[in-house]
Motif scaffolding. Structure first.
Motif, PDB file in Angstrom:
ATOM      1  N   GLU A  17      20.758  -8.266  72.064  1.00  0.00           N
ATOM      2  CA  GLU A  17      20.196  -6.943  71.754  1.00  0.00           C
ATOM      3  C   GLU A  17      21.297  -5.960  71.377  1.00  0.00           C
ATOM      4  O   GLU A  17      21.152  -5.188  70.419  1.00  0.00           O
ATOM      5  CB  GLU A  17      19.401  -6.402  72.952  1.00  0.00           C
ATOM      6  N   ARG A  18      22.401  -5.975  72.128  1.00  0.00           N
ATOM      7  CA  ARG A  18      23.517  -5.068  71.808  1.00  0.00           C
ATOM      8  C   ARG A  18      24.090  -5.390  70.436  1.00  0.00           C
ATOM      9  O   ARG A  18      24.422  -4.486  69.660  1.00  0.00           O
ATOM     10  CB  ARG A  18      24.610  -5.167  72.875  1.00  0.00           C
ATOM     11  N   ALA A  19      24.199  -6.673  70.124  1.00  0.00           N
ATOM     12  CA  ALA A  19      24.712  -7.069  68.812  1.00  0.00           C
ATOM     13  C   ALA A  19      23.754  -6.612  67.711  1.00  0.00           C
ATOM     14  O   ALA A  19      24.195  -6.125  66.659  1.00  0.00           O
ATOM     15  CB  ALA A  19      24.916  -8.579  68.757  1.00  0.00           C
ATOM     16  N   ILE A  27      24.479  -1.531  59.134  1.00  0.00           N
ATOM     17  CA  ILE A  27      23.620  -1.605  57.942  1.00  0.00           C
ATOM     18  C   ILE A  27      23.249  -0.202  57.472  1.00  0.00           C
ATOM     19  O   ILE A  27      23.360   0.116  56.282  1.00  0.00           O
ATOM     20  CB  ILE A  27      22.362  -2.452  58.239  1.00  0.00           C
ATOM     21  N   VAL A  28      22.832   0.638  58.403  1.00  0.00           N
ATOM     22  CA  VAL A  28      22.423   2.002  58.039  1.00  0.00           C
ATOM     23  C   VAL A  28      23.621   2.802  57.541  1.00  0.00           C
ATOM     24  O   VAL A  28      23.537   3.525  56.539  1.00  0.00           O
ATOM     25  CB  VAL A  28      21.734   2.691  59.243  1.00  0.00           C
ATOM     26  N   ALA A  29      24.755   2.677  58.208  1.00  0.00           N
ATOM     27  CA  ALA A  29      25.944   3.446  57.825  1.00  0.00           C
ATOM     28  C   ALA A  29      26.455   3.071  56.440  1.00  0.00           C
ATOM     29  O   ALA A  29      27.005   3.923  55.731  1.00  0.00           O
ATOM     30  CB  ALA A  29      27.058   3.235  58.852  1.00  0.00           C
ATOM     31  N   ARG A  30      26.251   1.846  56.043  1.00  0.00           N
ATOM     32  CA  ARG A  30      26.758   1.400  54.745  1.00  0.00           C
ATOM     33  C   ARG A  30      25.808   1.684  53.586  1.00  0.00           C
ATOM     34  O   ARG A  30      26.134   1.393  52.441  1.00  0.00           O
ATOM     35  CB  ARG A  30      27.096  -0.072  54.798  1.00  0.00           C
ATOM     36  N   GLY A  31      24.660   2.208  53.881  1.00  0.00           N
ATOM     37  CA  GLY A  31      23.716   2.580  52.826  1.00  0.00           C
ATOM     38  C   GLY A  31      23.316   1.391  51.969  1.00  0.00           C
ATOM     39  O   GLY A  31      22.893   0.360  52.482  1.00  0.00           O
ATOM     40  N   ASP A  32      23.460   1.549  50.657  1.00  0.00           N
ATOM     41  CA  ASP A  32      23.051   0.496  49.725  1.00  0.00           C
ATOM     42  C   ASP A  32      23.837  -0.796  49.910  1.00  0.00           C
ATOM     43  O   ASP A  32      23.362  -1.875  49.555  1.00  0.00           O
ATOM     44  CB  ASP A  32      23.212   0.972  48.272  1.00  0.00           C
ATOM     45  N   ARG A  33      25.039  -0.702  50.471  1.00  0.00           N
ATOM     46  CA  ARG A  33      25.844  -1.915  50.682  1.00  0.00           C
ATOM     47  C   ARG A  33      25.539  -2.569  52.024  1.00  0.00           C
ATOM     48  O   ARG A  33      26.073  -3.636  52.333  1.00  0.00           O
ATOM     49  CB  ARG A  33      27.327  -1.577  50.585  1.00  0.00           C
ATOM     50  N   GLY A  34      24.685  -1.956  52.797  1.00  0.00           N
ATOM     51  CA  GLY A  34      24.339  -2.493  54.108  1.00  0.00           C
ATOM     52  C   GLY A  34      23.579  -3.792  54.057  1.00  0.00           C
ATOM     53  O   GLY A  34      23.596  -4.573  55.007  1.00  0.00           O
ATOM     54  N   ASP A  35      22.923  -4.052  52.922  1.00  0.00           N
ATOM     55  CA  ASP A  35      22.135  -5.282  52.832  1.00  0.00           C
ATOM     56  C   ASP A  35      22.997  -6.541  52.941  1.00  0.00           C
ATOM     57  O   ASP A  35      22.489  -7.622  53.247  1.00  0.00           O
ATOM     58  CB  ASP A  35      21.284  -5.312  51.570  1.00  0.00           C
ATOM     59  N   ALA A  36      24.283  -6.413  52.753  1.00  0.00           N
ATOM     60  CA  ALA A  36      25.175  -7.566  52.918  1.00  0.00           C
ATOM     61  C   ALA A  36      25.191  -8.038  54.367  1.00  0.00           C
ATOM     62  O   ALA A  36      25.527  -9.191  54.645  1.00  0.00           O
ATOM     63  CB  ALA A  36      26.588  -7.204  52.468  1.00  0.00           C
ATOM     64  N   TRP A  37      24.822  -7.166  55.289  1.00  0.00           N
ATOM     65  CA  TRP A  37      24.812  -7.512  56.716  1.00  0.00           C
ATOM     66  C   TRP A  37      23.464  -8.056  57.187  1.00  0.00           C
ATOM     67  O   TRP A  37      23.328  -8.485  58.334  1.00  0.00           O
ATOM     68  CB  TRP A  37      25.174  -6.277  57.541  1.00  0.00           C
ATOM     69  N   LEU A  38      22.468  -8.058  56.316  1.00  0.00           N
ATOM     70  CA  LEU A  38      21.137  -8.526  56.714  1.00  0.00           C
ATOM     71  C   LEU A  38      21.117  -9.982  57.190  1.00  0.00           C
ATOM     72  O   LEU A  38      20.403 -10.290  58.155  1.00  0.00           O
ATOM     73  CB  LEU A  38      20.130  -8.316  55.580  1.00  0.00           C
ATOM     74  N   PRO A  39      21.858 -10.891  56.566  1.00  0.00           N
ATOM     75  CA  PRO A  39      21.833 -12.272  57.089  1.00  0.00           C
ATOM     76  C   PRO A  39      22.283 -12.364  58.548  1.00  0.00           C
ATOM     77  O   PRO A  39      21.710 -13.132  59.327  1.00  0.00           O
ATOM     78  CB  PRO A  39      22.792 -13.029  56.162  1.00  0.00           C
ATOM     79  N   LEU A  40      23.268 -11.578  58.931  1.00  0.00           N
ATOM     80  CA  LEU A  40      23.712 -11.582  60.323  1.00  0.00           C
ATOM     81  C   LEU A  40      22.629 -11.002  61.221  1.00  0.00           C
ATOM     82  O   LEU A  40      22.343 -11.535  62.299  1.00  0.00           O
ATOM     83  CB  LEU A  40      25.015 -10.797  60.485  1.00  0.00           C
ATOM     84  N   TYR A  41      22.006  -9.930  60.780  1.00  0.00           N
ATOM     85  CA  TYR A  41      20.921  -9.325  61.557  1.00  0.00           C
ATOM     86  C   TYR A  41      19.783 -10.325  61.745  1.00  0.00           C
ATOM     87  O   TYR A  41      19.255 -10.494  62.845  1.00  0.00           O
ATOM     88  CB  TYR A  41      20.418  -8.056  60.860  1.00  0.00           C
ATOM     89  N   ASP A  42      19.411 -11.020  60.646  1.00  0.00           N
ATOM     90  CA  ASP A  42      18.346 -12.025  60.710  1.00  0.00           C
ATOM     91  C   ASP A  42      18.715 -13.152  61.672  1.00  0.00           C
ATOM     92  O   ASP A  42      17.883 -13.622  62.456  1.00  0.00           O
ATOM     93  CB  ASP A  42      18.058 -12.603  59.325  1.00  0.00           C
ATOM     94  N   TYR A  43      19.967 -13.585  61.621  1.00  0.00           N
ATOM     95  CA  TYR A  43      20.445 -14.642  62.508  1.00  0.00           C
ATOM     96  C   TYR A  43      20.306 -14.217  63.973  1.00  0.00           C
ATOM     97  O   TYR A  43      19.825 -14.982  64.823  1.00  0.00           O
ATOM     98  CB  TYR A  43      21.904 -14.984  62.195  1.00  0.00           C
ATOM     99  N   GLU A  45      18.297 -11.935  65.224  1.00  0.00           N
ATOM    100  CA  GLU A  45      16.878 -11.846  65.577  1.00  0.00           C
ATOM    101  C   GLU A  45      16.317 -13.224  65.910  1.00  0.00           C
ATOM    102  O   GLU A  45      15.580 -13.389  66.878  1.00  0.00           O
ATOM    103  CB  GLU A  45      16.065 -11.224  64.442  1.00  0.00           C
ATOM    104  N   ARG A  46      16.665 -14.217  65.071  1.00  0.00           N
ATOM    105  CA  ARG A  46      16.202 -15.587  65.338  1.00  0.00           C
ATOM    106  C   ARG A  46      16.777 -16.101  66.659  1.00  0.00           C
ATOM    107  O   ARG A  46      16.084 -16.772  67.426  1.00  0.00           O
ATOM    108  CB  ARG A  46      16.582 -16.529  64.196  1.00  0.00           C
ATOM    109  N   ALA A  47      18.034 -15.807  66.929  1.00  0.00           N
ATOM    110  CA  ALA A  47      18.661 -16.250  68.176  1.00  0.00           C
ATOM    111  C   ALA A  47      17.931 -15.661  69.378  1.00  0.00           C
ATOM    112  O   ALA A  47      17.698 -16.362  70.374  1.00  0.00           O
ATOM    113  CB  ALA A  47      20.136 -15.858  68.195  1.00  0.00           C
ATOM    114  N   LEU A  48      17.548 -14.399  69.291  1.00  0.00           N
ATOM    115  CA  LEU A  48      16.823 -13.758  70.383  1.00  0.00           C
ATOM    116  C   LEU A  48      15.439 -14.400  70.554  1.00  0.00           C
ATOM    117  O   LEU A  48      15.024 -14.702  71.676  1.00  0.00           O
ATOM    118  CB  LEU A  48      16.695 -12.258  70.125  1.00  0.00           C
ATOM    119  N   GLU A  49      14.756 -14.638  69.451  1.00  0.00           N
ATOM    120  CA  GLU A  49      13.436 -15.279  69.506  1.00  0.00           C
ATOM    121  C   GLU A  49      13.545 -16.681  70.103  1.00  0.00           C
ATOM    122  O   GLU A  49      12.711 -17.073  70.935  1.00  0.00           O
ATOM    123  CB  GLU A  49      12.816 -15.354  68.112  1.00  0.00           C
TER     124      GLU A  49
END
Length: 77
Positions: A17-19, A27-43, A45-49
């Motif tokens: 959760e902290r991660a 992601i939010v701080a980087r604005g339009d370039r934040g989407d590069a971090w989405l794969p890590l976020y998705d990973y 989320e899956r790990a938590l699930e």
């Protein structure tokens, strides 16, 4: 910043959760370039699930053993 520890820390829902919180802020701080971090976020989320699913599954297994022991005790009476 904490110094590097050679002792691995256990994976816990709280750490995941902290991660997720940290990566979301990036992601939010980087604005339009934040989407590069989405794969890590998705990973994460899956790990938590998966962690929660495993915990739930183990609880189901324990309940089965308890029920089974109850049935066995009734048969031997």
């Amino acid at each position: 910043m904490k110094p590097y520890s050679s002792t691995p820390q256990p994976v816990t829902p709280e750490r995941i959760e902290r991660a997720l919180d940290h990566v979301a802020k990036i992601i939010v701080a980087r604005g339009d370039r934040g989407d590069a971090w989405l794969p890590l976020y998705d990973y994460l989320e899956r790990a938590l699930e998966q962690y929660q699913a495993k915990k739930n599954r183990l609880a189901e297994v324990r309940q089965r053993v308890t029920r089974s022991q109850g049935r066995t005790a009734k048969r031997s009476s």
